[in-house]
Design a protein around this motif. Structure first.
Motif, PDB file in Angstrom:
ATOM      1  N   ALA A  31       0.976  -1.333  -0.081  1.00  0.00           N
ATOM      2  CA  ALA A  31      -0.106  -0.151  -0.185  1.00  0.00           C
ATOM      3  C   ALA A  31       0.886   1.345  -0.147  1.00  0.00           C
ATOM      4  O   ALA A  31       0.466   2.110  -0.648  1.00  0.00           O
ATOM      5  N   ALA A  32       1.861   1.148   0.653  1.00  0.00           N
ATOM      6  CA  ALA A  32       2.941   2.482   0.676  1.00  0.00           C
ATOM      7  C   ALA A  32       3.500   2.650  -0.402  1.00  0.00           C
ATOM      8  O   ALA A  32       3.889   3.579  -0.769  1.00  0.00           O
ATOM      9  N   LEU A  33       3.650   1.556  -1.485  1.00  0.00           N
ATOM     10  CA  LEU A  33       4.268   1.626  -2.617  1.00  0.00           C
ATOM     11  C   LEU A  33       3.695   2.500  -3.436  1.00  0.00           C
ATOM     12  O   LEU A  33       4.062   3.054  -4.346  1.00  0.00           O
ATOM     13  N   ARG A  99       4.860   8.164   7.234  1.00  0.00           N
ATOM     14  CA  ARG A  99       3.587   8.408   6.236  1.00  0.00           C
ATOM     15  C   ARG A  99       2.439   8.371   7.128  1.00  0.00           C
ATOM     16  O   ARG A  99       2.220   7.344   7.979  1.00  0.00           O
ATOM     17  N   PRO A 100       1.355   9.245   6.761  1.00  0.00           N
ATOM     18  CA  PRO A 100       0.216   9.154   7.720  1.00  0.00           C
ATOM     19  C   PRO A 100      -0.629   7.806   7.297  1.00  0.00           C
ATOM     20  O   PRO A 100      -0.510   7.522   6.124  1.00  0.00           O
ATOM     21  N   ALA A 101      -1.519   7.336   8.491  1.00  0.00           N
ATOM     22  CA  ALA A 101      -2.509   6.399   7.956  1.00  0.00           C
ATOM     23  C   ALA A 101      -3.406   6.881   7.085  1.00  0.00           C
ATOM     24  O   ALA A 101      -3.771   8.235   6.865  1.00  0.00           O
ATOM     25  N   SER A 114     -10.342  -4.169  11.040  1.00  0.00           N
ATOM     26  CA  SER A 114      -9.741  -5.105  10.046  1.00  0.00           C
ATOM     27  C   SER A 114     -10.847  -5.938   9.593  1.00  0.00           C
ATOM     28  O   SER A 114     -10.871  -6.107   8.270  1.00  0.00           O
ATOM     29  N   LEU A 115     -11.760  -6.534  10.180  1.00  0.00           N
ATOM     30  CA  LEU A 115     -13.088  -7.185   9.803  1.00  0.00           C
ATOM     31  C   LEU A 115     -13.974  -6.258   8.860  1.00  0.00           C
ATOM     32  O   LEU A 115     -14.645  -6.913   7.986  1.00  0.00           O
ATOM     33  N   SER A 116     -14.273  -5.015   9.196  1.00  0.00           N
ATOM     34  CA  SER A 116     -14.854  -4.140   8.587  1.00  0.00           C
ATOM     35  C   SER A 116     -14.240  -3.874   7.110  1.00  0.00           C
ATOM     36  O   SER A 116     -15.088  -4.109   6.194  1.00  0.00           O
ATOM     37  N   GLY A 117     -12.921  -3.844   7.047  1.00  0.00           N
ATOM     38  CA  GLY A 117     -12.287  -3.559   5.653  1.00  0.00           C
ATOM     39  C   GLY A 117     -12.395  -4.905   4.953  1.00  0.00           C
ATOM     40  O   GLY A 117     -12.850  -4.667   3.850  1.00  0.00           O
ATOM     41  N   ALA A 118     -12.408  -6.132   5.414  1.00  0.00           N
ATOM     42  CA  ALA A 118     -12.545  -7.299   4.717  1.00  0.00           C
ATOM     43  C   ALA A 118     -13.711  -7.430   4.275  1.00  0.00           C
ATOM     44  O   ALA A 118     -13.757  -7.832   3.191  1.00  0.00           O
ATOM     45  N   ARG A 119     -14.922  -6.944   5.026  1.00  0.00           N
ATOM     46  CA  ARG A 119     -16.135  -7.243   4.357  1.00  0.00           C
ATOM     47  C   ARG A 119     -16.382  -6.184   3.413  1.00  0.00           C
ATOM     48  O   ARG A 119     -17.016  -6.408   2.454  1.00  0.00           O
ATOM     49  N   LEU A 120     -15.924  -5.155   3.486  1.00  0.00           N
ATOM     50  CA  LEU A 120     -15.777  -4.140   2.339  1.00  0.00           C
ATOM     51  C   LEU A 120     -15.462  -4.364   1.129  1.00  0.00           C
ATOM     52  O   LEU A 120     -15.822  -4.458  -0.079  1.00  0.00           O
ATOM     53  N   ASP A 239      -6.529  -0.409  -9.412  1.00  0.00           N
ATOM     54  CA  ASP A 239      -7.435   0.433  -9.939  1.00  0.00           C
ATOM     55  C   ASP A 239      -9.083   0.463  -9.255  1.00  0.00           C
ATOM     56  O   ASP A 239      -9.864   1.233  -9.319  1.00  0.00           O
ATOM     57  N   ALA A 240      -9.306  -1.033  -8.995  1.00  0.00           N
ATOM     58  CA  ALA A 240     -10.501  -1.290  -8.255  1.00  0.00           C
ATOM     59  C   ALA A 240     -10.782  -1.093  -6.852  1.00  0.00           C
ATOM     60  O   ALA A 240     -11.962  -0.749  -6.368  1.00  0.00           O
ATOM     61  N   VAL A 241      -9.553  -0.949  -6.132  1.00  0.00           N
ATOM     62  CA  VAL A 241      -9.731  -0.622  -4.698  1.00  0.00           C
ATOM     63  C   VAL A 241      -9.726   0.735  -4.388  1.00  0.00           C
ATOM     64  O   VAL A 241      -8.635   1.277  -4.850  1.00  0.00           O
ATOM     65  N   PRO A 242     -10.493   1.201  -3.581  1.00  0.00           N
ATOM     66  CA  PRO A 242     -10.404   2.660  -3.119  1.00  0.00           C
ATOM     67  C   PRO A 242      -9.130   2.899  -2.349  1.00  0.00           C
ATOM     68  O   PRO A 242      -8.902   1.924  -1.642  1.00  0.00           O
ATOM     69  N   PRO A 243      -8.738   3.918  -2.554  1.00  0.00           N
ATOM     70  CA  PRO A 243      -7.156   4.438  -1.987  1.00  0.00           C
ATOM     71  C   PRO A 243      -7.216   4.120  -0.225  1.00  0.00           C
ATOM     72  O   PRO A 243      -6.202   3.700  -0.094  1.00  0.00           O
ATOM     73  N   GLU A 244      -8.094   4.385   0.204  1.00  0.00           N
ATOM     74  CA  GLU A 244      -8.509   4.375   1.702  1.00  0.00           C
ATOM     75  C   GLU A 244      -8.512   2.778   1.982  1.00  0.00           C
ATOM     76  O   GLU A 244      -8.252   2.429   3.394  1.00  0.00           O
ATOM     77  N   LEU A 245      -8.694   2.062   1.045  1.00  0.00           N
ATOM     78  CA  LEU A 245      -9.053   0.561   1.494  1.00  0.00           C
ATOM     79  C   LEU A 245      -7.614  -0.301   1.120  1.00  0.00           C
ATOM     80  O   LEU A 245      -7.593  -1.471   1.191  1.00  0.00           O
ATOM     81  N   ARG A 246      -6.743   0.205   0.388  1.00  0.00           N
ATOM     82  CA  ARG A 246      -5.622  -0.404  -0.074  1.00  0.00           C
ATOM     83  C   ARG A 246      -4.679  -0.908   0.833  1.00  0.00           C
ATOM     84  O   ARG A 246      -4.188  -2.270   0.448  1.00  0.00           O
ATOM     85  N   GLY A 247      -4.262  -0.634   1.958  1.00  0.00           N
ATOM     86  CA  GLY A 247      -3.748  -1.123   3.079  1.00  0.00           C
ATOM     87  C   GLY A 247      -4.319  -2.451   3.181  1.00  0.00           C
ATOM     88  O   GLY A 247      -3.582  -3.594   3.537  1.00  0.00           O
ATOM     89  N   ARG A 248      -5.665  -2.309   3.788  1.00  0.00           N
ATOM     90  CA  ARG A 248      -6.251  -3.744   4.141  1.00  0.00           C
ATOM     91  C   ARG A 248      -6.522  -4.470   2.792  1.00  0.00           C
ATOM     92  O   ARG A 248      -6.557  -5.839   3.161  1.00  0.00           O
TER      93      ARG A 248
END
Length: 323
Positions: A31-33, A99-101, A114-120, A239-248
């Motif tokens: 994600a940091a990449l 880098r900020p979260a 984590s579970l919320s992100g996985a569900r999304l 491209d498919a994953v929103p930026p705020e969800l990329r780490g998860r």
């Protein structure tokens, strides 16, 4: 793990702990990449380079580990590994910028977040299809690696043959990554994703005739080259994953890949208890190809412009909820 009195069960538990942390680190790194290289072609090539380094380091590590064990005890070799991890930690601490979260509420627990992100992530049909295309072929391609030792015994080859069989697929993988990353344009890399993913496991079918070492090595190298589709798929995924969800998303991708490869190895070993080793590997190629074709069809159906307005609107709603 260096303490001499540590029982085997304790060693296994500590090894599992290391494996549990690894996906979090890898997901965060990937994600940091995107922060460092952006989410375009540079990111795709950077991720490919990391895979090349990883595969090459694995090959070097097998040889170096064997060499170390000729002069050190196993615990001595682990001590060297500890030192390398500490050097890596120092490089990360002092060689990278903080880098900020991306997102996340302070009141939410890590597990809940984590579970919320996985569900999304898994709730989005397009992202789910791309994850399956990254996961499922990897589940079947590990069969010859998991059964390399019994296969060497089956064909009456020696220890050197085992080492070659374990290295062949990684060599093919590195070669494919280098070629696709350097010689093909982004549009071409995108075009080969689905065709290569569909046929990448077919070389394993050669095992049905119980090939000798040269033919088996060629089949494994070709199967390793089948990973060439991942470079283009990386771009689709980011491209498919929103930026705020990329780490998860990257963490889920890595954790799922490690889990499904482990399951694939276990299933291959179980099947080899009842069937000849070469039939198990060939069967993995056949069943894996059928599974890959089904997932490829789903990825094609979820491609931009192919989904219905309702599906597209639902995906947008999920992404809005994540914000």
């Amino acid at each position: 793990m260096l303490v001499p009195a540590t029982p085997v069960a304790g060693l296994l538990a500590l090894r599992c702990l290391v494996a549990a942390i690894a996906p979090v680190f890898t997901g965060t790194r990937m994600a940091a990449l995107t922060d460092i290289l952006g989410d375009g072609d540079l990111y795709v090539l950077g991720r490919s380079l990391l895979r090349i380094v990883s595969q090459s380091a694995m090959l070097i590590g097998f040889g170096a580990g064997g060499a170390l064990l000729t002069v050190l005890s196993p615990r001595g070799a682990i001590t060297v590994t500890v030192v390398t991890f500490l050097c890596s930690a120092a490089l990360l601490r002092f060689g990278t910028r903080d880098r900020p979260a991306r997102a996340g509420s302070g009141s939410a627990t890590l597990l809940k977040e984590s579970l919320s992100g996985a569900r999304l992530i898994l709730g989005d049909r397009r992202i789910r299809a791309l994850l399956l295309l990254l996961w499922l072929p990897a589940m079947f391609v590990v069969a010859p690696e998991a059964l390399a030792a019994p296969y060497v015994a089956e064909i009456g080859a020696g220890p050197a043959a085992l080492g070659l069989l374990l290295c062949a697929m990684a060599v093919g993988h590195v070669g494919a990554e280098l070629f696709v990353g350097s010689a093909l344009r982004p549009r071409t890399r995108s075009r080969i994703v689905l065709p290569v993913a569909a046929v990448g496991l077919l070389p394993l079918v050669v095992y049905v005739v119980r090939p000798g070492l040269p033919l088996a090595l060629a089949a494994l190298a070709l199967a390793g080259m089948g990973a060439a589709y991942v470079i283009g798929l990386d771009q689709w995924f980011v491209d498919a994953v929103p930026p705020e969800l990329r780490g998860r998303a990257m963490t889920l991708l890595t954790a799922g890949l490690m889990t499904i490869q482990g399951a694939g190895m276990a299933l291959a070993g179980l099947a080899a208890e009842f069937f000849p080793v070469h039939h198990v590997v060939a069967g993995s190629g056949i069943i894996g190809t059928v599974v890959a074709l089904l997932v490829v069809a789903e990825v094609r159906r979820t491609a931009p412009g192919q989904m219905s307005d309702t599906e597209r609107r639902d995906g947008a709603d999920r992404h809005m909820t994540s914000r």
